[in-house]
Design a protein around this motif. Structure first.
Motif, PDB file in Angstrom:
ATOM      1  N   THR A 201       8.189 -10.107  -3.939  1.00 26.98           N
ATOM      2  CA  THR A 201       7.236 -10.507  -2.897  1.00 26.98           C
ATOM      3  C   THR A 201       5.902  -9.771  -3.021  1.00 26.98           C
ATOM      4  N   ILE A 202       5.822  -8.784  -3.900  1.00 26.78           N
ATOM      5  CA  ILE A 202       4.611  -7.977  -4.050  1.00 26.78           C
ATOM      6  C   ILE A 202       3.890  -8.350  -5.336  1.00 26.78           C
TER       7      ILE A 202
ATOM      8  N   ALA B  51       7.866   8.099  -7.374  1.00 31.88           N
ATOM      9  CA  ALA B  51       8.648   7.430  -8.416  1.00 31.88           C
ATOM     10  C   ALA B  51       9.668   6.472  -7.803  1.00 31.88           C
ATOM     11  N   ASP B  52      10.330   6.905  -6.731  1.00 33.63           N
ATOM     12  CA  ASP B  52      11.346   6.071  -6.093  1.00 33.63           C
ATOM     13  C   ASP B  52      10.731   4.811  -5.472  1.00 33.63           C
ATOM     14  N   HIS B  53       9.632   4.985  -4.756  1.00 35.11           N
ATOM     15  CA  HIS B  53       8.963   3.827  -4.143  1.00 35.11           C
ATOM     16  C   HIS B  53       8.478   2.846  -5.200  1.00 35.11           C
ATOM     17  N   LEU B  54       7.908   3.363  -6.280  1.00 37.27           N
ATOM     18  CA  LEU B  54       7.377   2.484  -7.318  1.00 37.27           C
ATOM     19  C   LEU B  54       8.475   1.700  -8.015  1.00 37.27           C
ATOM     20  N   GLU B  55       9.643   2.305  -8.167  1.00 34.22           N
ATOM     21  CA  GLU B  55      10.756   1.575  -8.760  1.00 34.22           C
ATOM     22  C   GLU B  55      11.161   0.410  -7.856  1.00 34.22           C
ATOM     23  N   GLN B  56      11.166   0.632  -6.548  1.00 35.43           N
ATOM     24  CA  GLN B  56      11.491  -0.441  -5.620  1.00 35.43           C
ATOM     25  C   GLN B  56      10.429  -1.546  -5.651  1.00 35.43           C
ATOM     26  N   LEU B  57       9.157  -1.151  -5.725  1.00 39.08           N
ATOM     27  CA  LEU B  57       8.080  -2.133  -5.748  1.00 39.08           C
ATOM     28  C   LEU B  57       8.050  -2.907  -7.060  1.00 39.08           C
TER      29      LEU B  57
ATOM     30  N   THR C  91       0.849  -1.188   0.000  1.00 38.38           N
ATOM     31  CA  THR C  91       0.000   0.000   0.000  1.00 38.38           C
ATOM     32  C   THR C  91       0.885   1.237   0.000  1.00 38.38           C
ATOM     33  N   LEU C  92       0.729   2.052  -1.019  1.00 43.00           N
ATOM     34  CA  LEU C  92       1.433   3.328  -1.113  1.00 43.00           C
ATOM     35  C   LEU C  92       0.538   4.386  -0.487  1.00 43.00           C
ATOM     36  N   VAL C  93       1.014   5.018   0.588  1.00 45.03           N
ATOM     37  CA  VAL C  93       0.191   5.928   1.378  1.00 45.03           C
ATOM     38  C   VAL C  93       0.648   7.373   1.167  1.00 45.03           C
TER      39      VAL C  93
ATOM     40  N   ILE D 229       3.465  -0.191 -13.704  1.00 45.35           N
ATOM     41  CA  ILE D 229       3.872  -1.242 -12.773  1.00 45.35           C
ATOM     42  C   ILE D 229       3.122  -2.519 -13.146  1.00 45.35           C
ATOM     43  N   PRO D 230       3.790  -3.672 -13.164  1.00 51.69           N
ATOM     44  CA  PRO D 230       3.171  -4.879 -13.735  1.00 51.69           C
ATOM     45  C   PRO D 230       2.048  -5.486 -12.905  1.00 51.69           C
ATOM     46  N   HIS D 231       1.911  -5.080 -11.664  1.00 50.54           N
ATOM     47  CA  HIS D 231       0.904  -5.670 -10.792  1.00 50.54           C
ATOM     48  C   HIS D 231      -0.457  -4.974 -10.965  1.00 50.54           C
ATOM     49  N   PRO D 232      -1.559  -5.655 -10.611  1.00 45.69           N
ATOM     50  CA  PRO D 232      -2.843  -4.951 -10.516  1.00 45.69           C
ATOM     51  C   PRO D 232      -2.749  -3.819  -9.494  1.00 45.69           C
ATOM     52  N   THR D 233      -3.398  -2.711  -9.797  1.00 45.67           N
ATOM     53  CA  THR D 233      -3.346  -1.538  -8.918  1.00 45.67           C
ATOM     54  C   THR D 233      -4.752  -1.038  -8.630  1.00 45.67           C
ATOM     55  N   ILE D 234      -4.958  -0.615  -7.383  1.00 48.00           N
ATOM     56  CA  ILE D 234      -6.263  -0.117  -6.938  1.00 48.00           C
ATOM     57  C   ILE D 234      -6.065   1.224  -6.244  1.00 48.00           C
TER      58      ILE D 234
END
Length: 259
Positions: A47-48, A36-42, A15-17, A97-102
């Motif tokens: 594991t995500i 941008a920095d957090h999303l690059e790490q995710l 969860t990005l808050v 980002i390759p994952h589903p996002t909400i």
């Protein structure tokens, strides 16, 4: 990174808050950089498998870019170019980002806040949420990437209405035009968002990551499968998820996919 943006992890869900409640989570230049920095790490975190984006409390998802700093960091051509490139980098990173996002929208999602939410695959809101893109109120030409994304969601005519009038509208109106995926009462939205996330996670992550890439290729203008996309489809037939899905179907049980 600024503590005005942080990430929580719970199993396969990140969860990005947005954590600037005193400013209704208005997005500063530093916050765009932190996103941008957090999303690059995710993006590279194996594991995500799913990302939720939300405001820290019920006051706002985000009231938009922080206009109070515009005369310092977004005034005149050179400054505006640097600022816009950074903001779009953050929003594009979320979109790709390759994952589903909400996007879990409580309270306001205005301007850059709605732009961020529109980069997500799904937008879940409360009946009290307010939405809008108010660039026309301050003389800003809305950028091409986010305009195209808005058009892909609501269509040309409705996108023109939203942008030309800079009207603030309700989440219920947003649901009626396809902008909002689902509405839940304020006391239920967190639970409902997590339940929806868990439902998505119960499906094949290989299939959903591929589906996301195919859909994005279509909305970005592809009409035929290129070699990369064709290989993506073919590779899915050799995956463990494919084998599990077929075995589950034949044995009349629910599939249990490897995460």
């Amino acid at each position: 990174m600024t503590k005005e943006i942080y990430v929580e992890k719970n199993g396969y869900i990140a969860t990005l808050v947005l954590n600037r409640p005193e400013k209704r989570n208005s997005l500063s230049r530093a916050m765009f950089q932190a996103i941008a920095d957090h999303l690059e790490q995710l993006r590279v975190d194996s594991t995500i498998k799913l990302l939720i984006v939300r405001g820290v409390n019920e006051v706002a998802f985000s009231s938009g870019a922080d206009i109070s700093e515009f005369l310092d960091v977004r005034y005149a051509t050179d400054n505006a170019k640097a600022y816009n490139e950074l903001a779009l980098k953050a929003i594009d990173a979320l979109y790709k980002i390759p994952h589903p996002t909400i996007a879990m929208i409580q309270g306001l999602a205005i301007g850059g806040g709605l732009e961020l939410a529109n980069a997500c695959d799904f937008r879940i809101a409360t009946p009290k949420s307010k939405l809008g893109i108010t660039a026309a109120n301050i003389g800003i030409v809305y950028n091409l990437e986010s305009t195209k994304r808005l058009i892909n969601i609501v269509g040309v005519a409705k996108a023109k209405e939203i942008l030309y009038t800079a009207t603030i509208f309700t989440a219920e109106e947003g649901k009626n035009i396809g902008l909002i995926t689902a509405l839940h009462e304020p006391e239920d939205i967190e639970k409902a968002t997590v339940q929806f996330a868990e439902h998505l996670l119960s499906k094949s992550s290989i299939a959903n990551a591929g589906i996301k890439k195919i859909i994005q290729a279509i909305v970005d203008g592809e009409n035929e499968e290129n070699d990369e996309l064709a290989q993506l489809v073919l590779d899915s037939f050799s995956s463990d998820d494919y084998n599990e899905g077929i075995q589950a179907f034949l044995n009349k049980r629910k599939p249990i996919f490897n995460q």
